[in-house]
Scaffold this active site. Sequence first.
Site, mmCIF file in Angstrom:
data_model
loop_
_atom_site.group_PDB
_atom_site.id
_atom_site.type_symbol
_atom_site.label_atom_id
_atom_site.label_comp_id
_atom_site.label_asym_id
_atom_site.label_seq_id
_atom_site.Cartn_x
_atom_site.Cartn_y
_atom_site.Cartn_z
ATOM 1 N N ASP A 121 -2.611 -5.062 0.299
ATOM 2 C CA ASP A 121 -2.111 -6.391 0.667
ATOM 3 C C ASP A 121 -2.729 -6.947 1.938
ATOM 4 O OD1 ASP A 121 -0.792 -4.522 2.257
ATOM 5 O OD2 ASP A 121 1.220 -5.179 1.718
ATOM 6 N N MET A 131 0.818 -1.210 0.000
ATOM 7 C CA MET A 131 0.000 0.000 0.000
ATOM 8 C C MET A 131 0.858 1.270 0.000
ATOM 9 S SD MET A 131 -3.004 -1.145 2.670
ATOM 10 C CE MET A 131 -3.970 0.345 2.397
ATOM 11 N N HIS A 132 0.182 2.382 -0.247
ATOM 12 C CA HIS A 132 0.722 3.743 -0.034
ATOM 13 C C HIS A 132 1.748 4.209 -1.074
ATOM 14 C CE1 HIS A 132 -1.133 3.014 3.825
ATOM 15 N NE2 HIS A 132 -0.181 2.190 4.219
#
Length: 488
Positions: A236, A79-80
Site C-alpha cells: 500500500d 502489507m505483511h
Amino acid sequence: MYLGIDIGTSELKALIINEQGEIVASDHAILQVQRPHPHWAEQDPNTWWLACNQVVANLRQQAPDAWSAIKAIGLSGQMHGAVLLNEQGEVLRPCILWNDTRSAAECDWLQTHHPEMMRISANMIMPGFTAPKLRWVAQHEPEIFQRIAKVLLPKDYLRWRLSGRYVSEPSDAAGTLWLDVAQRDWSETLLVATGLSRAQMPELVEGSAISATILPQLASEWGLSSAVIIAGGGGDNATSAVGVGAVAPGDAFISLGTSGVIFVVNDRLQADPQSGVHAFCHALPGRWHQMSVMLSAASCLRWLCNLLSVTESQLMDEMAQLSDEQKQQAPIFLPYLSGERTPHNDPHASGSFFCLRHETQRAVLGYAVIEGVAFGLADGLAVLGDARQQIRQCSLTGGGARSTLWAQLIADVLALPIVTHPVSASGALGAARLAWLADGGQEAEVCLKPPVQAHYQPDLSRSKVLQQRLTLFRALYAQQQQARKLLP
C-alpha cells in the site's frame, strides 16, 4: 481505462482512471478487524473478495462505459498479512494482519537463532512482519502449518481469485522478511529459517509488469474483456508513492491513515535495520525506499471519537476553536494503542494520557491525540539517517490529510513544509497507474505529481513549546518502559 483496487485494513477501495490519469469513478466497502485475544488482529480473506465484488458492482453501475473499456487492473494492499492456503486453494485460518503483535517471542527466537535474517532482509525482526507469524503458526497451530501449500499477502490473495495465479512483487514481498531485498528475490536461507520453501511462495514480477490475465469466467461475470491484464501492483505505501508521484530519489510523503508512515525514495538499498527503519523495494523497478512506521495514527483519533460518541469532523471543529494556551496545557498522549514499530520495536508499548484534570475538555483530548501522533512521526523522522537530509517537503496523504489543523501541526513538529492534494493519493490510484504502466504507459506521463491543494510552512513561533512537549513525550515513553517492569 484502468482499474486500481486497494485492500486496506478498514476498507477496500477501488477507482477507475482514464488515459489522461483522471479519476472517472470510485467506490469503497467497509472492512472489520477481529481481535479475539490481546495483541491479535485478524481478517477473513473471503470478506475481501465479497467487498471487491460489492465495489465492482457499484463501479459498473456508476460508470458503465468506463467499466467496459477497462484494459488492465492494478492491485495494492495492506502489507505483511499471512494468508495461508492449502493445496486446493482454501483458506486455512483467518489472515494474521500487519498490526498483530502476538509473535514477539518468535521474533526473539529468530533474532537469536537466525541473526542473518536482518542482514539479508535489510530489516529489523518485528512482530508485524510475515515470517514471525509463520513461526507462531508452526509453534501454536502445527496441524495448520503442515497443510500450508501457499503463503500469500492480502493483495496477492485477491490476484489469485482474479486470475488463478500465485504471484507477488518485490515491494510487498520485502515486508515478509523472506526477501533478499538487494536482489529483489526470495531468499532460500530465510525461508528455511521458518520451515518453508520457495515452492510455498508466489512467483515474483515487478510492480509495473504483467502478472496475469483475468479468468475468462470472471471476466464474463464482471462484464470485462478476457484480455484484461493484471499488473504486479505493490504494497500500500509503495503504490501510494506511485499515486503521489514519489518515484525519484528524495521524493517523500507522509501517510496519515490507520498507521502513520514517512516514506522516502532511494535509488539504491539503504538499510539500517537496528534503527527500526524499514528498507523495502519500491513498486517500480530499480528503486528502493525507506519508511518509518508507527502502528497507530488516524486510528488513535477514531478510537477517541468512538469512546466519546462524537464524529471525527465534529471533534476536529471543536479542536480548531482551542486557544494556544489550551493547546500548550493539553495532556501528553502516547499513541501506542497497538504497540509500536519505528523506532522502538516494542509490541508491549501502550497508549496513555498524562496530566488529565477535571476541567479537561474533549476537544483538548482530541488535540493531545493528534499532537501525540505528530510526535510519533517526529521519532520516526529522527532515525531516517541520510535520507532525512534529502527531504525538502512532504506530501500528506491518507484520511488525516483532510484536516488543516493536523497538517499544520505536523509541519510545525517536523519543521518541514507539508503539501496536500485535491485527491488523496491512495493505494488504489497508484495501483491504477501501475496497471497503466503494465499496459505500455510511460512513467513520465503516468507517474505525475498531483496538483497541490495547500501548502503548510512550519510556524517557528510554536517551535519552542512543541519541542518542550516532544521532550516530555519521549521521557514519558522511557518511564513507561521502566514502569512495565513492575507489572506481574
